[in-house]
Design an enzyme around this catalytic site. Structure first.
Site, PDB file in Angstrom:
ATOM      1  N   ASN A 161      25.271  30.225  -3.014  1.00 12.75           N
ATOM      2  CA  ASN A 161      24.644  29.847  -1.765  1.00 12.75           C
ATOM      3  C   ASN A 161      23.370  30.668  -1.602  1.00 12.75           C
ATOM      4  OD1 ASN A 161      23.903  29.331   0.842  1.00 12.75           O
ATOM      5  ND2 ASN A 161      25.917  29.775   1.753  1.00 12.75           N
ATOM      6  N   ARG A 191      25.044  25.313  -3.211  1.00 11.11           N
ATOM      7  CA  ARG A 191      24.978  24.749  -1.864  1.00 11.11           C
ATOM      8  C   ARG A 191      23.528  24.410  -1.550  1.00 11.11           C
ATOM      9  NH1 ARG A 191      24.402  27.769   3.714  1.00 11.11           N
ATOM     10  NH2 ARG A 191      24.477  25.942   5.039  1.00 11.11           N
ATOM     11  N   GLY A 203      30.030  29.172  14.422  1.00 13.44           N
ATOM     12  CA  GLY A 203      29.563  30.451  13.868  1.00 13.44           C
ATOM     13  C   GLY A 203      28.266  30.809  14.556  1.00 13.44           C
ATOM     14  N   GLY A 257      25.482  29.671  13.543  1.00 13.30           N
ATOM     15  CA  GLY A 257      25.101  28.259  13.653  1.00 13.30           C
ATOM     16  C   GLY A 257      26.381  27.517  14.020  1.00 13.30           C
ATOM     17  N   ARG A 278      19.899  29.622  18.622  1.00 14.22           N
ATOM     18  CA  ARG A 278      19.307  28.286  18.745  1.00 14.22           C
ATOM     19  C   ARG A 278      19.708  27.665  20.075  1.00 14.22           C
ATOM     20  NH1 ARG A 278      21.603  26.709  13.339  1.00 14.22           N
ATOM     21  NH2 ARG A 278      20.125  27.472  11.774  1.00 14.22           N
ATOM     22  N   ARG A 338      30.809  38.523  20.322  1.00 16.26           N
ATOM     23  CA  ARG A 338      31.663  39.692  20.620  1.00 16.26           C
ATOM     24  C   ARG A 338      31.053  40.564  21.715  1.00 16.26           C
ATOM     25  NH1 ARG A 338      32.225  40.774  14.306  1.00 16.26           N
ATOM     26  NH2 ARG A 338      30.152  39.914  14.551  1.00 16.26           N
ATOM     27  N   GLU A 373      37.157  31.064  14.277  1.00 17.51           N
ATOM     28  CA  GLU A 373      38.281  31.703  13.587  1.00 17.51           C
ATOM     29  C   GLU A 373      38.754  32.979  14.278  1.00 17.51           C
ATOM     30  OE1 GLU A 373      37.246  32.342   9.425  1.00 17.51           O
ATOM     31  OE2 GLU A 373      36.416  30.313   9.346  1.00 17.51           O
ATOM     32  N   ASN A 374      37.826  33.663  14.936  1.00 20.36           N
ATOM     33  CA  ASN A 374      38.149  35.015  15.404  1.00 20.36           C
ATOM     34  C   ASN A 374      38.264  35.205  16.906  1.00 20.36           C
ATOM     35  OD1 ASN A 374      38.090  36.356  12.769  1.00 20.36           O
ATOM     36  ND2 ASN A 374      35.941  35.741  12.788  1.00 20.36           N
TER      37      ASN A 374
HETATM   38  P1  ADP Z   1      27.094  32.135  10.030  1.00 20.67           P
HETATM   39  O1  ADP Z   1      26.672  30.897  10.759  1.00 20.67           O
HETATM   40  O2  ADP Z   1      26.032  33.162   9.914  1.00 20.67           O
HETATM   41  O3  ADP Z   1      27.833  31.849   8.735  1.00 20.67           O
HETATM   42  P2  ADP Z   1      29.648  33.115  10.984  1.00 20.67           P
HETATM   43  O4  ADP Z   1      30.477  31.895  10.823  1.00 20.67           O
HETATM   44  O5  ADP Z   1      29.906  34.258  10.072  1.00 20.67           O
HETATM   45  O6  ADP Z   1      28.115  32.776  11.036  1.00 20.67           O
HETATM   46  O7  ADP Z   1      29.812  33.614  12.496  1.00 20.67           O
HETATM   47  C1  ADP Z   1      29.155  34.751  12.938  1.00 20.67           C
HETATM   48  C2  ADP Z   1      29.377  34.891  14.419  1.00 20.67           C
HETATM   49  O8  ADP Z   1      30.781  34.931  14.704  1.00 20.67           O
HETATM   50  C3  ADP Z   1      28.859  36.205  14.990  1.00 20.67           C
HETATM   51  O9  ADP Z   1      27.534  36.055  15.392  1.00 20.67           O
HETATM   52  C4  ADP Z   1      29.774  36.448  16.185  1.00 20.67           C
HETATM   53  O10 ADP Z   1      29.166  35.911  17.320  1.00 20.67           O
HETATM   54  C5  ADP Z   1      31.001  35.632  15.902  1.00 20.67           C
HETATM   55  N1  ADP Z   1      32.229  36.441  15.797  1.00 20.67           N
HETATM   56  C6  ADP Z   1      32.736  37.062  14.713  1.00 20.67           C
HETATM   57  N2  ADP Z   1      33.876  37.693  15.030  1.00 20.67           N
HETATM   58  C7  ADP Z   1      34.124  37.460  16.343  1.00 20.67           C
HETATM   59  C8  ADP Z   1      35.137  37.823  17.286  1.00 20.67           C
HETATM   60  N3  ADP Z   1      36.164  38.572  16.948  1.00 20.67           N
HETATM   61  N4  ADP Z   1      35.016  37.384  18.551  1.00 20.67           N
HETATM   62  C9  ADP Z   1      33.974  36.616  18.926  1.00 20.67           C
HETATM   63  N5  ADP Z   1      33.003  36.228  18.093  1.00 20.67           N
HETATM   64  C10 ADP Z   1      33.057  36.643  16.827  1.00 20.67           C
END
Ligand code: ADP
Length: 397
Positions: A8, A92, A211, A213, A242, A286, A334-335
């Site tokens: 990627n 990718r 995420g 994005g 964005r 977060r 996910e988180n």
């Molecule tokens: P990308 O689009 O860069 O691949 P990711 O899917 O890795 O992004 O997501 C990153 C974002 O996830 C971070 O900017 C943050 O806002 C969010 N994030 C990660 N862990 C947590 C959490 N425990 N609680 C809330 N938001 C989270």
């Protein structure tokens, strides 16, 4: 066992995962940052192999240098003895336009098309093309495959992908909705079908890739029916920086008031808006959740984010004429226990019943609604690299 590498190449980064297929076992993975950018004090190379993280700091003026270095590390660390052990490489690619509705073997013509599609993804497609060229030089015998972020969405019907602007802009310039995150939406949809023990082709799903994005996709019979990102990834949900959907007439108005150029305005919509713009604090969910109770701007940004997601769920619920399952994935999906909770609680009137205990997890694939919920919601960690490796393996056959 066949070693397959997922690559990627971002505008200034390179992520990879080397996998044994079809066992789907990760051999090594890593990330190189700050390609073509001045180094900071931090390590910019990280490679994980046999449970150990190898970190270092190196300057790279372009992607080819970063790839040469990475592959040299493959030998130094004993990840491979010979590059020919790597039988397939999946790249990718961000923009596939209307030329690519699935993953394809890369030849000169495909490479040329990827370069021409830079008009749609000026930061990404040129980096993707450089990555392909650099790998073919060093591992000429590997099968190389292009996996497009937009391909999965090529099944959208015309009434969903067109904008209501003069039709000739579509025929002359390809102005339409292309979507993104296709590999992720497809992967989690396949996993959801497995969890439901039903064929994907029989399901109606709403997948939410939340995420930095973020996008939502309506999936019917295993195909993308509609998605929230548009001509570019700027459309749809409120994201880290964005704006997502806005009334385009505000663009000219603000440009005039602030004396901004077109590029400056676009930069603001891409890099200074979204969660960051509203909260004035941080682009990271977060940080905003940490001060949700005490900071009005943070609370507003989070509430707006949640509302926008719910609006898209509502829209797609009707477009799909009902839904079998909702799926949360990517960093926030996910988180973030509270964000999933806030979204699902807004659907309670439909009979959606959150399972608080199941929701209080991350990094696992699980249902997060109660058995008698009217709609099942899943937490499914995405794995775009695995989806890429699967496509490479299928095309190698
Ligand atoms: P990308 O689009 O860069 O691949 P990711 O899917 O890795 O992004 O997501 C990153 C974002 O996830 C971070 O900017 C943050 O806002 C969010 N994030 C990660 N862990 C947590 C959490 N425990 N609680 C809330 N938001 C989270």
């Amino acid at each position: 066992m066949t070693k397959i590498l997922s690559v990627n190449a971002g505008s200034s980064s390179l992520k990879f995962k080397l996998m044994d297929m079809p066992e789907e076992k990760v051999i090594a993975e890593g990330m190189i940052e700050r390609i073509g950018v001045d180094l900071s004090q931090d390590d910019n190379v990280s490679i994980k192999f046999q449970g150990e993280k190898h970190k270092s700091r190196h300057a790279f003026s372009n992607h080819e240098e970063a790839i040469n270095f990475t592959l040299a590390q493959f030998k130094d660390l004993g990840i491979v003895k010979d590059f020919d052990e790597i039988k397939g490489i999946g790249h990718r690619i961000v923009a596939g336009g209307e030329w690519f509705n699935k993953s394809v073997l890369i030849d000169d013509e495909v490479l040329k098309k990827i370069e021409r599609l830079a008009a749609y993804a000026p930061l990404h497609n040129p980096a993707n093309a450089l990555g392909i060229k650099a790998f073919s030089k060093i591992i000429p015998n590997a099968v190389e495959v292009a996996v497009f972020d937009t391909a999965f969405h090529q099944t959208m019907p015309k009434e969903n992908y067109l904008y209501a602007v003069p039709y000739e802009y579509y025929t002359k310039y390809g102005v339409r909705k292309y979507g993104a995150h296709g590999t992720s939406h497809k992967y989690v949809a396949e996993q959801a079908a497995q969890m439901l023990h039903k064929p994907l082709e029989s399901l109606k799903l709403i997948t939410m890739h939340l995420g930095a994005g973020a996008s939502v996709t309506a999936i019917k019979d295993g195909k993308s029916l509609d998605t929230s990102m548009g001509f570019s990834p700027l459309a749809g949900l409120i994201m880290a920086t964005r704006s997502g959907d806005v009334d385009v007439s505000l663009v000219n108005y603000v440009k005039g008031k602030e004396g901004l150029s077109d590029q400056q305005m676009l930069d603001i919509l891409n890099h200074k808006s979204g969660l960051l713009g509203i909260s004035t604090l941080s682009s990271d969910m977060r940080d905003l959740l940490d001060v949700y109770d005490t900071n009005e701007h943070a609370r507003l940004a989070v509430n707006m984010f949640v509302n926008r997601v719910v609006n898209y769920i509502a829209q797609y619920y009707f477009e799909l004429q009902g839904v079998d399952a909702l799926v949360f994935t990517a960093g926030i999906g996910e988180n973030s226990v509270p964000i999933r909770k806030m979204i699902l609680e807004k659907l309670a009137f439909l009979g959606v019943k959150l399972d608080e205990k199941a929701n209080d997890q991350h990094g696992v694939q699980t249902a997060i609604t109660q058995p008698d919920s009217s709609i099942t919601a899943f937490l499914i960690p995405t794995n775009e690299e695995l989806e890429i490796a699967r496509d490479v393996q299928n095309l190698m056959k």
